[in-house]
Design a protein around this motif. Structure first.
Motif, PDB file in Angstrom:
ATOM      1  N   ASP A  23       0.785  -1.240   0.000  1.00  0.00           N
ATOM      2  CA  ASP A  23       0.000   0.000   0.000  1.00  0.00           C
ATOM      3  C   ASP A  23       0.816   1.288   0.000  1.00  0.00           C
ATOM      4  O   ASP A  23       0.391   2.305   0.559  1.00  0.00           O
ATOM      5  CB  ASP A  23      -0.979   0.015   1.177  1.00  0.00           C
ATOM      6  N   LEU A  24       1.977   1.279  -0.659  1.00  0.00           N
ATOM      7  CA  LEU A  24       2.710   2.534  -0.839  1.00  0.00           C
ATOM      8  C   LEU A  24       2.130   3.214  -2.078  1.00  0.00           C
ATOM      9  O   LEU A  24       2.718   3.230  -3.144  1.00  0.00           O
ATOM     10  CB  LEU A  24       4.215   2.278  -0.958  1.00  0.00           C
ATOM     11  N   GLN A  25       0.953   3.770  -1.894  1.00  0.00           N
ATOM     12  CA  GLN A  25       0.153   4.366  -2.964  1.00  0.00           C
ATOM     13  C   GLN A  25      -0.318   5.741  -2.510  1.00  0.00           C
ATOM     14  O   GLN A  25      -0.306   6.056  -1.312  1.00  0.00           O
ATOM     15  CB  GLN A  25      -1.024   3.459  -3.293  1.00  0.00           C
ATOM     16  N   THR A  26      -0.731   6.552  -3.445  1.00  0.00           N
ATOM     17  CA  THR A  26      -1.042   7.961  -3.178  1.00  0.00           C
ATOM     18  C   THR A  26      -1.985   8.153  -2.004  1.00  0.00           C
ATOM     19  O   THR A  26      -1.710   8.936  -1.096  1.00  0.00           O
ATOM     20  CB  THR A  26      -1.628   8.610  -4.448  1.00  0.00           C
ATOM     21  N   GLY A  27      -3.106   7.453  -1.996  1.00  0.00           N
ATOM     22  CA  GLY A  27      -4.106   7.657  -0.946  1.00  0.00           C
ATOM     23  C   GLY A  27      -3.638   7.250   0.431  1.00  0.00           C
ATOM     24  O   GLY A  27      -3.954   7.905   1.426  1.00  0.00           O
ATOM     25  N   ILE A  28      -2.878   6.178   0.523  1.00  0.00           N
ATOM     26  CA  ILE A  28      -2.380   5.698   1.816  1.00  0.00           C
ATOM     27  C   ILE A  28      -1.215   6.552   2.290  1.00  0.00           C
ATOM     28  O   ILE A  28      -1.108   6.884   3.481  1.00  0.00           O
ATOM     29  CB  ILE A  28      -1.968   4.211   1.726  1.00  0.00           C
ATOM     30  N   LEU A  29      -0.330   6.940   1.380  1.00  0.00           N
ATOM     31  CA  LEU A  29       0.804   7.790   1.750  1.00  0.00           C
ATOM     32  C   LEU A  29       0.342   9.153   2.266  1.00  0.00           C
ATOM     33  O   LEU A  29       1.075   9.821   2.984  1.00  0.00           O
ATOM     34  CB  LEU A  29       1.750   7.969   0.560  1.00  0.00           C
ATOM     35  N   GLY A  30      -0.868   9.546   1.916  1.00  0.00           N
ATOM     36  CA  GLY A  30      -1.419  10.830   2.382  1.00  0.00           C
ATOM     37  C   GLY A  30      -2.064  10.767   3.755  1.00  0.00           C
ATOM     38  O   GLY A  30      -2.475  11.792   4.296  1.00  0.00           O
ATOM     39  N   LEU A  31      -2.147   9.578   4.341  1.00  0.00           N
ATOM     40  CA  LEU A  31      -2.763   9.435   5.666  1.00  0.00           C
ATOM     41  C   LEU A  31      -1.804   9.922   6.758  1.00  0.00           C
ATOM     42  O   LEU A  31      -0.589   9.926   6.563  1.00  0.00           O
ATOM     43  CB  LEU A  31      -3.153   7.980   5.913  1.00  0.00           C
ATOM     44  N   PRO A  32      -2.335  10.290   7.920  1.00  0.00           N
ATOM     45  CA  PRO A  32      -1.487  10.786   9.020  1.00  0.00           C
ATOM     46  C   PRO A  32      -0.791   9.642   9.766  1.00  0.00           C
ATOM     47  O   PRO A  32      -1.224   9.219  10.835  1.00  0.00           O
ATOM     48  CB  PRO A  32      -2.480  11.527   9.917  1.00  0.00           C
ATOM     49  N   THR A  33       0.284   9.133   9.214  1.00  0.00           N
ATOM     50  CA  THR A  33       1.012   8.038   9.838  1.00  0.00           C
ATOM     51  C   THR A  33       1.849   8.539  11.018  1.00  0.00           C
ATOM     52  O   THR A  33       2.208   9.713  11.083  1.00  0.00           O
ATOM     53  CB  THR A  33       1.920   7.339   8.811  1.00  0.00           C
ATOM     54  N   ALA A  34       2.158   7.627  11.934  1.00  0.00           N
ATOM     55  CA  ALA A  34       2.892   7.989  13.152  1.00  0.00           C
ATOM     56  C   ALA A  34       4.328   8.418  12.853  1.00  0.00           C
ATOM     57  O   ALA A  34       4.909   9.178  13.618  1.00  0.00           O
ATOM     58  CB  ALA A  34       2.888   6.821  14.131  1.00  0.00           C
ATOM     59  N   ARG A  35       4.897   7.931  11.784  1.00  0.00           N
ATOM     60  CA  ARG A  35       6.196   8.418  11.315  1.00  0.00           C
ATOM     61  C   ARG A  35       5.976   8.905   9.897  1.00  0.00           C
ATOM     62  O   ARG A  35       5.126   8.371   9.183  1.00  0.00           O
ATOM     63  CB  ARG A  35       7.285   7.352  11.415  1.00  0.00           C
ATOM     64  N   PRO A  36       6.696   9.916   9.462  1.00  0.00           N
ATOM     65  CA  PRO A  36       6.417  10.542   8.163  1.00  0.00           C
ATOM     66  C   PRO A  36       6.455   9.546   7.002  1.00  0.00           C
ATOM     67  O   PRO A  36       7.403   8.776   6.852  1.00  0.00           O
ATOM     68  CB  PRO A  36       7.521  11.590   8.029  1.00  0.00           C
ATOM     69  N   SER A  37       5.411   9.587   6.192  1.00  0.00           N
ATOM     70  CA  SER A  37       5.311   8.641   5.081  1.00  0.00           C
ATOM     71  C   SER A  37       6.341   8.902   3.996  1.00  0.00           C
ATOM     72  O   SER A  37       6.699   7.985   3.261  1.00  0.00           O
ATOM     73  CB  SER A  37       3.900   8.658   4.490  1.00  0.00           C
ATOM     74  N   ASP A  38       6.869  10.127   3.908  1.00  0.00           N
ATOM     75  CA  ASP A  38       7.886  10.378   2.888  1.00  0.00           C
ATOM     76  C   ASP A  38       9.154   9.576   3.186  1.00  0.00           C
ATOM     77  O   ASP A  38       9.836   9.104   2.278  1.00  0.00           O
ATOM     78  CB  ASP A  38       8.181  11.862   2.713  1.00  0.00           C
TER      79      ASP A  38
END
Length: 196
Positions: A23-38
Motif C-alpha cells: 500500500d505505498l500508494q497515493t491515498g495511503i501515503l497521504g494518511l497521518p502516519t505515526a512516522r512521516p510517510s515520505d
C-alpha cells in the motif's frame, strides 16, 4: 526493534527472495502516519532499487475497489472502513517507486494474499523468502505477514520502511508479533544482506 550491529548474514537473502511493498500508494501515503510517510517511501524506493539491481522480484501491492463499491469488505464492525470506493487516484503508485518489470497486485482486503494472485506470482518465480514493508503495520502488513507465515514463507521485516497510523500499534506488531514469525531488520541491513 532491529539491532543495527546484527550480522546481516543472519537474514540469508538469496535468489529465492522477493520484496513485497504494501500500500505505498497515493491515498495511503497521504494518511497521518505515526512516522512521516515520505521517509517510508524513501526506504521503500531504496529497497526496490536494490532488489531490481540484483534481478530479484519487486511486488507492489495496492488496495483498490470497483467504482460501484460492490467489492468493498462487508462486516458488522465498530469501526467500519470506507463506505464507498475512493477515486482511482487513491490507488496510484508513485512514479518514483514503480518500474517496468515490477509485479503489481491489487488487493481488496487488508492482507495481500486474500483473493489475489500473490502466492501464484511468488511461487512461479521460485520465491521462498519475502522482505515485507509498507503501510500500515498493524493492518495490511501484519495481515499479509501472518498469511505468508502460514504459507511457509520465510519473512524479513524492514522496520524503517513500515509505518502505522498509531505508534503503539506499530510498536506492538514489531515488538510482539513479527519477531515470532520472521526477522526484523533495517533497510540498510537488508541491502547489506543482499550483498553478502
Amino acid at each position: 526493534m532491529a539491532d543495527p550491529t546484527a550480522d546481516p548474514t543472519r537474514l540469508a537473502l538469496g535468489e529465492d527472495t522477493a520484496l513485497v511493498l504494501i500500500d505505498l500508494q497515493t491515498g495511503i501515503l497521504g494518511l497521518p502516519t505515526a512516522r512521516p510517510s515520505d521517509g517510508i517511501l524513501k526506504h521503500g524506493i531504496a529497497l526496490a532499487e536494490a532488489f531490481r539491481a540484483r534481478r530479484l522480484p519487486v511486488v507492489l501491492v495496492k488496495v483498490a475497489w470497483s467504482p460501484d463499491s460492490g467489492d468493498l469488505p462487508t462486516a458488522n464492525v465498530d469501526r467500519p472502513g470506507p463506505a464507498a470506493a475512493p477515486p482511482p487516484a487513491f490507488s496510484e503508485i508513485p512514479a518514483e517507486l514503480a518500474a517496468l518489470g515490477d509485479v503489481v497486485v491489487t488487493k481488496r482486503h487488508w492482507g495481500a494474499f486474500t483473493g489475489t494472485e500473490l502466492d501464484l506470482q511468488l511461487r512461479r518465480r521460485g520465491i521462498h523468502r519475502i522482505v515485507l514493508a509498507g503501510i500500515s503495520t498493524s493492518a495490511g502488513v501484519e495481515s499479509t505477514a501472518r498469511t505468508a507465515w502460514e504459507l511457509s514463507y520465510d519473512l524479513v521485516f524492514a522496520e524503517d520502511a513500515t509505518a502505522d497510523l498509531d505508534a503503539d500499534s506499530h510498536a506492538h506488531t514489531f515488538g510482539k508479533i513479527f519477531p515470532r514469525i520472521g526477522r526484523v531488520a533495517t533497510t540498510e541491513q537488508i541491502i547489506a544482506a543482499l550483498d553478502s
